[in-house]
Design a protein around this motif. Structure first.
Motif, PDB file in Angstrom:
ATOM      1  N   SER A   1       0.824  -1.211   0.000  1.00 58.32           N
ATOM      2  CA  SER A   1       0.000   0.000   0.000  1.00 58.32           C
ATOM      3  C   SER A   1       0.855   1.258   0.000  1.00 58.32           C
ATOM      4  O   SER A   1       0.486   2.267  -0.605  1.00 58.32           O
TER       5      SER A   1
ATOM      6  N   ILE B   1     -10.906   4.410  -3.150  1.00 61.82           N
ATOM      7  CA  ILE B   1      -9.484   4.633  -2.882  1.00 61.82           C
ATOM      8  C   ILE B   1      -9.069   6.016  -3.332  1.00 61.82           C
ATOM      9  O   ILE B   1      -8.365   6.756  -2.608  1.00 61.82           O
TER      10      ILE B   1
ATOM     11  N   TRP C   1     -10.417   8.800  -0.979  1.00 60.51           N
ATOM     12  CA  TRP C   1      -9.646   8.912   0.262  1.00 60.51           C
ATOM     13  C   TRP C   1      -8.263   9.496  -0.007  1.00 60.51           C
ATOM     14  O   TRP C   1      -7.710  10.217   0.837  1.00 60.51           O
ATOM     15  N   LEU C   2      -7.724   9.223  -1.176  1.00 65.43           N
ATOM     16  CA  LEU C   2      -6.424   9.787  -1.521  1.00 65.43           C
ATOM     17  C   LEU C   2      -6.489  11.312  -1.608  1.00 65.43           C
ATOM     18  O   LEU C   2      -5.577  12.010  -1.162  1.00 65.43           O
TER      19      LEU C   2
ATOM     20  N   PHE D   1      -8.218   4.254   3.381  1.00 66.08           N
ATOM     21  CA  PHE D   1      -7.448   4.027   2.159  1.00 66.08           C
ATOM     22  C   PHE D   1      -6.820   2.634   2.169  1.00 66.08           C
ATOM     23  O   PHE D   1      -6.929   1.871   1.205  1.00 66.08           O
TER      24      PHE D   1
ATOM     25  N   LYS E   1      -6.389   7.525   6.203  1.00 68.38           N
ATOM     26  CA  LYS E   1      -5.304   6.558   5.991  1.00 68.38           C
ATOM     27  C   LYS E   1      -5.800   5.135   6.229  1.00 68.38           C
ATOM     28  O   LYS E   1      -5.496   4.207   5.454  1.00 68.38           O
TER      29      LYS E   1
ATOM     30  N   GLY F   1      -5.979   8.094  -2.267  1.00 68.41           N
ATOM     31  CA  GLY F   1      -7.016   7.892  -2.391  1.00 68.41           C
ATOM     32  C   GLY F   1      -7.547   8.878  -3.227  1.00 68.41           C
ATOM     33  O   GLY F   1      -8.256   9.487  -2.698  1.00 68.41           O
TER      34      GLY F   1
ATOM     35  N   TRP G   1      -7.728  -0.650  -0.076  1.00 68.69           N
ATOM     36  CA  TRP G   1      -6.651  -1.297  -0.826  1.00 68.69           C
ATOM     37  C   TRP G   1      -6.570  -2.794  -0.502  1.00 68.69           C
ATOM     38  O   TRP G   1      -6.398  -3.626  -1.395  1.00 68.69           O
TER      39      TRP G   1
ATOM     40  N   TYR H   1       0.512   3.923  -2.804  1.00 73.10           N
ATOM     41  CA  TYR H   1       0.252   5.304  -2.397  1.00 73.10           C
ATOM     42  C   TYR H   1       1.268   6.257  -3.010  1.00 73.10           C
ATOM     43  O   TYR H   1       0.920   7.305  -3.562  1.00 73.10           O
TER      44      TYR H   1
END
Length: 798
Positions: free
Chosen positions: A575, A745, A748-749, A703, A700, A777, A707, A579
């Motif tokens: 992740s 995702i 949230w990013l 996310f 976090k 995200g 994932w 990310y």
């Protein structure tokens, strides 16, 4: 975290609290009795770091003070308001001698209070008591010495019996109280009366007759040393609670100087114990009860201490009558020193040097239910790869398996992962970074470090790492591992726990650390699922509401355990790579990353020696041994997952039902969107800082959970033939569930990006250029205009 304790709350650092600049002020003295010259201290020196907080006014202003054991002549003072930004400047008073581990600050009710809003009481180890009238911080900008007309200095040595030492001290507005080794307690009307005036001193003693201050012997019963003093206000009257070494508790009326209660705690706890500290909670009129906590130990090992919990009952009539509640609860501290305690009627918080726990109190049970509060150390250790020595190596191996770039590009990408984690809110600590740079002989002034931008910090750290690689001839990975290890050590050292911040009116709890201040918030359900124990999942009513029947809920419980176990293998490491790839100029898509991860799970790490072997002999990674170990671990994962999936299928009887449960849970991960338009600028204050950082912490977790499910569903498709997924099931995963997860995702990013991007008065174009660097995200529309934008808001239980 204590074994078997439920995770209840999480620490949220206040951004900016580690960047305070101090206005140094010297406190003059007319006496020449400094202990530093070799004289014996009259009062106890500061052997531990000490801090506390006073809440003044409504809404409250919090006055936070700290005394460092390594600089015990100085006291730091911060004025904090939740509706304002964390102060950029604080006051640091330096006294002629070392201070006792005590300070008291209160509102100035006397004339001239508008110019001097606060009063500060301290005591030096040589016996000098100081009362300072404190101005507003901005008034000290050009001042270096406190004017003599703004302080009152008083020598208490002449009022303490021969051969007696001061063992405890406390204060309230207009009164300084000291307790001594011979059991006597003296009250000084400091700042109210002249020392020569009648009534300036009152000695609180059990004996009738003339005080020993006149050199006569009185025939009363001797009492043990006064260990701790606490002043409590009850029905507009002030009472002094005195704990003696032998466990005797006395309560005195400060107005009449009469003793109103006596009780020996040794009878209820442990005979022969050494009683050390006393904490008194706020009184609760509806219960006519005052909660007490007493710390005691039993020689020879005082570290294995106990805290006994008591209740003082009172009746209000012509006078207040006190009595001791018969029940008592004892809490073992196990290992670790007790730094601070805060009390409410049904709850206690105990701060030790390595953890914070709370206990829910009840008179109906013998043992109080314990809860653990997650400290920032846990988050920082995770971000700096301190939980496992193999995580750093995994990042490089997985990165090389995913990317087809050159060795230099891969190492640059890995370095960007390290840098981003180092500068995350809550991880980045000015004092820790400065201490680490000093260890590497980087002579950058601390004030210069604070003025550097994020890009400037990155360049400074990268140049250090590159210099270390060239000079020591070791791998860049080795240098990052060493740097993170040193930094984490300095983070813990320079952000040590000092005391609890507590607001009894709201029940808010926080921490005062060496170089920062933080608050605690309740956990969201998703955090209890991911970070708590598996048994806690059964008790989350928020999840049960998502489904119509118990079978679906049971399927979800098993499914969550399955996904969490699956993510432990590669999820956390992968992740971070996923990310980083979304936040940098990487050209690889999320689908390609997932596909590569599936290949790793199927065949093991696809790596080649030269990329890993970037150093001289003695620092090489033994590729073959590691590949064999990883392959064995992945084979075990495959077997365990297959058995878990078979059990899941048997419970559901068909995969379609499992996928429906997954779809229902994925709705739980979707951010709640509320559209807002702001006609004026939003003020930046401590409240908004806490909300922003809380949003980051939750985002976090969301996310990473999304994932994990994306990997899990991709894995189901990968092994579809082994677990008998139907074509319709595969189609549902690929065309419905995976796009839903990707969408979640990316949302949230965006939230994470906003939460970790410093709020600067940049022009809209600059902000949009930063936003456009996100390699997504498909981005969701974010309206930007002079820093006014539509944002995604979550329901937070602060």
């Amino acid at each position: 975290m204590g074994t078997g304790w439920t995770l209840d709350a999480k620490e949220v650092p206040i951004i900016g609290s580690d960047a305070v600049r101090w206005i140094d002020l010297s406190v003059p003295s007319s006496a020449n009795i400094a202990v530093g010259s070799g004289a014996t201290p009259l009062a106890p020196p500061t052997t531990d770091n000490r801090a506390s907080c006073s809440a003044i006014g409504d809404p409250p202003t919090y006055l936070i003070w700290r005394i460092h054991k390594d600089h015990s002549q100085s006291l730091e003072l911060l004025e904090v308001s939740a509706s304002k930004e964390f102060p950029r400047f604080g006051l640091r008073f330096t006294f002629p001698d070392a201070l006792c581990p005590f300070a008291f600050i209160c509102k100035n009710e006397n004339s001239g209070s508008s110019r001097f809003p606060y009063l500060l009481y301290v005591l030096t180890v040589s016996g000098l008591a100081y009362l300072l009238r404190i101005r507003n911080v901005c008034a000290y900008a050009s001042c270096s010495i406190i004017p003599v007309d703004e302080l009152f200095e008083f020598d208490v040595r002449g009022y303490v019996s021969n051969n007696a030492a001061i063992t405890a001290v406390t204060a309230t507005a207009g009164v300084l109280v000291i307790g001594t080794s011979d059991g006597s307690v003296c009250c000084f009307q400091l700042g109210v009366l002249d020392p020569s005036a009648p009534g300036f001193l009152h000695e609180l003693r059990d004996e009738a007759g003339i005080s020993r201050l006149w050199g006569l012997i009185s025939g009363g019963k001797m009492v043990a040393s006064a260990q701790d003093l606490v002043i409590c206000e009850l029905h507009e009257k002030k009472f002094l609670f005195v704990l003696h070494l032998d466990g005797t508790l006395r309560i005195w009326d400060l107005a009449s100087h009469a003793r109103v209660f006596t009780h020996n705690m040794g009878v209820m706890t442990m005979a022969g114990a050494n009683f050390q500290r006393l904490w008194v909670g706020q009184s609760y009129p509806e219960l006519s009860r005052i909660p007490l906590a007493i710390l005691y130990g039993h020689s020879p090992d005082e570290n294995l201490g106990m805290i006994s919990l008591h209740g003082i009952l009172y009746n209000v009539g012509d006078r207040i009558i006190f009595s001791m509640e018969p029940s008592v609860q004892n809490l073992s501290l196990e290992e670790g020193r007790c730094l601070d305690v805060k009390l409410m009627s049904n709850k206690i918080w105990i701060l030790k040097d390595d953890e914070l726990v709370s206990h829910l109190l009840s008179t109906d049970i013998y043992e109080a239910e314990a809860f653990s509060l997650a400290l920032q150390e846990e988050f920082v250790a995770e971000q700096l790869f301190q939980n496992s020595e193999h995580l750093v190596d995994e990042i490089l191996r997985i990165t090389h398996s995913i990317f087809s770039s050159s060795k230099e590009d891969i190492l640059s990408f890995v370095s960007s992962i390290f840098l981003r984690r180092l500068l995350l809110p809550g991880v980045h600590l000015n004092a820790a970074l400065y201490a680490t740079l000093v260890e590497y002989n980087r002579h950058l002034a601390e004030s210069e470090l604070q003025t550097l931008t994020a890009d400037g910090l990155k360049k400074e750290i990268l140049s250090l790492i590159e210099h270390e690689v060239a000079s020591e001839k070791v791998s860049i990975l080795h240098c990052w591992k060493c740097f993170f290890t040193r930094y984490f050590h300095n983070w813990c050292k320079n952000n040590a726990l000092y005391g609890l911040l507590f607001d009894s009116s709201s029940g808010a709890v926080g921490l005062i650390r060496k170089n920062s201040v933080s608050l605690f918030r309740s956990l969201e359900d998703i955090e209890r699922i991911v970070e708590g124990s598996s048994d806690e999942v059964n008790e989350l009513t928020g999840l049960a509401d998502l489904f119509d029947d118990d079978i679906e809920y049971e399927i979800l419980i098993d499914l969550l355990r399955c996904v969490i176990g699956f993510s432990q293998q590669l999820g956390k490491t992968a992740s971070s790579i996923f990310y980083e790839s979304l936040l940098t100029a990487s050209v690889i898509s999320s689908e390609d990353i997932v596909h590569c991860i599936m290949k790793i799970l199927e065949t093991g790490y696809c790596i080649s020696g030269p990329v890993l072997q970037t150093s001289t002999s003695g620092d090489n990674i033994i590729v073959l041994e590691k590949e064999l170990a990883d392959h064995k671990s992945l084979r075990k994962l495959s077997v365990d997952m297959f058995l878990s999936l078979q059990g899941l299928f048997r419970k559901a009887s068909e995969w379609g039902k499992v996928l429906n449960v997954i779809e229902g849970f994925l709705k739980f991960l979707v951010p709640q969107k509320i559209m807002h338009k702001f006609d004026t600028e939003i003020s930046s204050n401590i409240n908004s800082s806490i909300i922003v950082h809380t949003a980051y912490q939750i985002a976090k977790v969301m996310f990473e959970t999304a994932w994990d499910f994306l990997l899990f569903l991709s894995y189901l498709v990968e092994i579809s033939g082994q677990i008998h997924l139907s074509p319709d099931d595969i189609t549902k995963i690929q065309l419905e569930l995976v796009p839903m997860l990707q969408e979640t995702i990316f949302e949230w990013l965006v939230i994470i990006f906003f939460a970790i991007t410093p709020a600067t008065p940049a022009v809209t174009e600059d902000f949009n250029s930063k936003l456009s660097s996100l390699q997504i995200g498909k981005l969701y529309a974010v309206t930007c205009h002079s820093c006014k934008f539509t944002y995604i808001q979550m329901g937070l239980s602060l």
